[in-house]
Design an enzyme around this catalytic site. Structure first.
Site, PDB file in Angstrom:
ATOM      1  N   TYR A  26      -2.839  -1.596  10.087  1.00  0.00           N
ATOM      2  CA  TYR A  26      -2.918  -1.864   8.642  1.00  0.00           C
ATOM      3  C   TYR A  26      -1.615  -1.439   7.955  1.00  0.00           C
ATOM      4  CZ  TYR A  26      -4.452  -1.575   3.783  1.00  0.00           C
ATOM      5  OH  TYR A  26      -4.553  -1.732   2.424  1.00  0.00           O
ATOM      6  N   SER A  72       0.852  -1.198   0.000  1.00  0.00           N
ATOM      7  CA  SER A  72       0.000   0.000   0.000  1.00  0.00           C
ATOM      8  C   SER A  72       0.888   1.247   0.000  1.00  0.00           C
ATOM      9  CB  SER A  72      -0.870  -0.012   1.257  1.00  0.00           C
ATOM     10  OG  SER A  72      -1.431   1.246   1.490  1.00  0.00           O
TER      11      SER A  72
HETATM   12  N1  LIG Z   1      -8.602  -0.433  -2.407  1.00  0.00           N
HETATM   13  C1  LIG Z   1      -7.538   0.256  -2.080  1.00  0.00           C
HETATM   14  O1  LIG Z   1      -7.535   1.490  -2.175  1.00  0.00           O
HETATM   15  C2  LIG Z   1      -6.289  -0.450  -1.612  1.00  0.00           C
HETATM   16  C3  LIG Z   1      -5.122   0.333  -1.454  1.00  0.00           C
HETATM   17  C4  LIG Z   1      -3.947  -0.302  -1.056  1.00  0.00           C
HETATM   18  C5  LIG Z   1      -3.922  -1.669  -0.859  1.00  0.00           C
HETATM   19  N2  LIG Z   1      -5.064  -2.398  -1.015  1.00  0.00           N
HETATM   20  C6  LIG Z   1      -4.972  -3.834  -0.781  1.00  0.00           C
HETATM   21  O2  LIG Z   1      -5.591  -4.524  -1.856  1.00  0.00           O
HETATM   22  C7  LIG Z   1      -6.105  -5.762  -1.387  1.00  0.00           C
HETATM   23  C8  LIG Z   1      -7.553  -5.899  -1.807  1.00  0.00           C
HETATM   24  O3  LIG Z   1      -8.328  -4.934  -1.110  1.00  0.00           O
HETATM   25  P1  LIG Z   1      -9.660  -4.282  -1.689  1.00  0.00           P
HETATM   26  O4  LIG Z   1      -9.541  -2.815  -1.515  1.00  0.00           O
HETATM   27  O5  LIG Z   1      -9.963  -4.835  -3.002  1.00  0.00           O
HETATM   28  O6  LIG Z   1     -10.717  -4.771  -0.599  1.00  0.00           O
HETATM   29  P2  LIG Z   1     -12.047  -5.664  -0.702  1.00  0.00           P
HETATM   30  O7  LIG Z   1     -12.915  -5.229  -1.821  1.00  0.00           O
HETATM   31  O8  LIG Z   1     -12.597  -5.663   0.666  1.00  0.00           O
HETATM   32  O9  LIG Z   1     -11.470  -7.111  -1.074  1.00  0.00           O
HETATM   33  C9  LIG Z   1     -10.771  -7.892  -0.154  1.00  0.00           C
HETATM   34  C10 LIG Z   1     -10.698  -9.301  -0.690  1.00  0.00           C
HETATM   35  O10 LIG Z   1      -9.939 -10.078   0.241  1.00  0.00           O
HETATM   36  C11 LIG Z   1     -10.677 -11.240   0.538  1.00  0.00           C
HETATM   37  N3  LIG Z   1     -10.396 -11.693   1.893  1.00  0.00           N
HETATM   38  C12 LIG Z   1     -10.477 -11.009   3.059  1.00  0.00           C
HETATM   39  N4  LIG Z   1     -10.166 -11.804   4.098  1.00  0.00           N
HETATM   40  C13 LIG Z   1      -9.884 -13.025   3.574  1.00  0.00           C
HETATM   41  C14 LIG Z   1      -9.514 -14.272   4.124  1.00  0.00           C
HETATM   42  N5  LIG Z   1      -9.361 -14.454   5.442  1.00  0.00           N
HETATM   43  N6  LIG Z   1      -9.293 -15.306   3.277  1.00  0.00           N
HETATM   44  C15 LIG Z   1      -9.438 -15.167   1.943  1.00  0.00           C
HETATM   45  N7  LIG Z   1      -9.803 -14.017   1.353  1.00  0.00           N
HETATM   46  C16 LIG Z   1     -10.019 -12.956   2.178  1.00  0.00           C
HETATM   47  C17 LIG Z   1     -12.146 -10.867   0.358  1.00  0.00           C
HETATM   48  O11 LIG Z   1     -12.905 -12.019   0.003  1.00  0.00           O
HETATM   49  P3  LIG Z   1     -13.881 -12.859   0.969  1.00  0.00           P
HETATM   50  O12 LIG Z   1     -14.459 -11.913   1.957  1.00  0.00           O
HETATM   51  O13 LIG Z   1     -14.866 -13.431  -0.005  1.00  0.00           O
HETATM   52  O14 LIG Z   1     -13.003 -13.905   1.559  1.00  0.00           O
HETATM   53  C18 LIG Z   1     -12.062  -9.941  -0.834  1.00  0.00           C
HETATM   54  O15 LIG Z   1     -12.107 -10.682  -2.024  1.00  0.00           O
HETATM   55  C19 LIG Z   1      -5.887  -5.780   0.117  1.00  0.00           C
HETATM   56  O16 LIG Z   1      -4.699  -6.484   0.426  1.00  0.00           O
HETATM   57  C20 LIG Z   1      -5.737  -4.311   0.448  1.00  0.00           C
HETATM   58  O17 LIG Z   1      -5.002  -4.111   1.626  1.00  0.00           O
HETATM   59  C21 LIG Z   1      -6.245  -1.817  -1.376  1.00  0.00           C
END
Ligand SMILES: NC(=O)c1ccc[n+]([C@@H]2O[C@H](COP(=O)([O-])OP(=O)(O)OC[C@H]3O[C@@H](n4cnc5c(N)ncnc54)[C@H](OP(=O)(O)O)[C@@H]3O)[C@@H](O)[C@H]2O)c1
Length: 253
Positions: free
Chosen positions: A156, A142
């Site tokens: 986080y 991130s």
């Molecule tokens: N969006 C942003 O701005 C942003 C910025 C920097 C980094 N990130 C990183 O990008 C990644 C994806 O985040 P996102 O923003 O797309 O969030 P999101 O829409 O909430 O997606 C998170 C994903 O992780 C899965 N997940 C959560 N806990 C899990 C577990 N215990 N086992 C397996 N799967 C799990 C969820 O699926 P289920 O609930 O179906 O298991 C979901 O598919 C994360 O690592 C986040 O830290 C996001």
């Protein structure tokens, strides 16, 4: 760097960045194994992407806090799909709380998923990559990973810092061994997703989901050691977060 031979695993592919990257990777022709806990959404996505793109996209249940299951699923995917081209360690949660606010469980769960869950995925992927003598490990860090941050972002951001450092160390291992394994740490800025929705606010620089997914997969294909995604404005933003005085920091987060 494009993945050659074998399947690309994306964890956390049921929503947000994972689902977006899955779509973009499928359109670019990479056979996929998608994992998450919400199998209804994951199953629907794999059927839709296979029909739309003609790429072989399969889905299965995986909770990344179930470490034995990670090793089993990754091994099965490699064995059944002609090897493991790439693993995108993406599954993550963002439900931290200010340390000392009585919500230890929120921070514990964030680190259990984002660090220990990610470590287990790195271990499982690297074991297979070393056996194959090739592979591409992609870690979702991130733009917030470069500095200690206050309040609900503390655990986080610290977790993402750990992921970045683990990737750096693996890259040194690989270089010492002279094995052609690529290790890429991506530092996304704020990109539309369920995690972003749950924050209840819209960052003024928020990137839409499609633009974010395309930029993430472009960065994956470039295969550099580390990149902010999209590069503009987040490369500059990361520097700002890393060096801003405390008073400014809370205003730009
Ligand atoms: N969006 C942003 O701005 C942003 C910025 C920097 C980094 N990130 C990183 O990008 C990644 C994806 O985040 P996102 O923003 O797309 O969030 P999101 O829409 O909430 O997606 C998170 C994903 O992780 C899965 N997940 C959560 N806990 C899990 C577990 N215990 N086992 C397996 N799967 C799990 C969820 O699926 P289920 O609930 O179906 O298991 C979901 O598919 C994360 O690592 C986040 O830290 C996001």
């Amino acid at each position: 760097m494009t993945a050659t031979g074998g399947v690309t695993i994306v964890t956390g592919a049921s929503s947000g960045l994972g689902a977006g990257m899955a779509g973009e990777l499928a359109r670019r022709g990479y056979p996929l194994a998608l994992f998450a806990r919400r199998t209804d959404r994951l199953g629907a996505l794999s059927v839709e992407l296979t029909a739309q793109t003609g790429t072989d996209v399969r889905a299965d249940a995986l909770d990344v806090t179930d470490h034995d299951a990670i090793f089993a699923r990754f091994r099965d995917a490699a064995e059944q799909r002609g090897g493991l081209a790439r693993v995108v360690v993406n599954a993550g949660i963002g439900k931290g709380a200010r340390i000392g606010s009585g919500r230890f469980a929120a921070n514990r769960d964030t680190l259990a998923t984002n660090v220990i869950g990610a470590l287990a995925q790195m271990e499982a992927a690297m074991e297979i990559f070393y056996q194959q003598g090739a592979g591409h490990l992609v870690l979702m860090s991130s733009v917030t990973s470069g500095r200690g941050l206050p309040g609900p972002m503390n655990a986080y951001a610290a977790g993402k810092a750990a992921v970045t450092r683990l990737a750096d160390g693996i890259r040194l291992d690989v270089a010492q061994k002279g094995v052609p394994i690529t290790v890429t740490s991506l530092h996304p800025g704020y990109i539309e997703s369920e995690m972003q929705d749950r924050t209840g606010r819209r960052h003024r620089l928020l990137v839409d989901a499609d633009t974010g997914a395309r930029a993430l997969v472009d960065a994956i294909e470039r295969g550099r050691n580390t990149e902010c995604v999209p590069r503009w404005p987040w490369t500059g933003y990361r520097q700002l977060v890393n060096h801003a005085p405390r008073q400014l920091l809370t205003r730009i987060l």
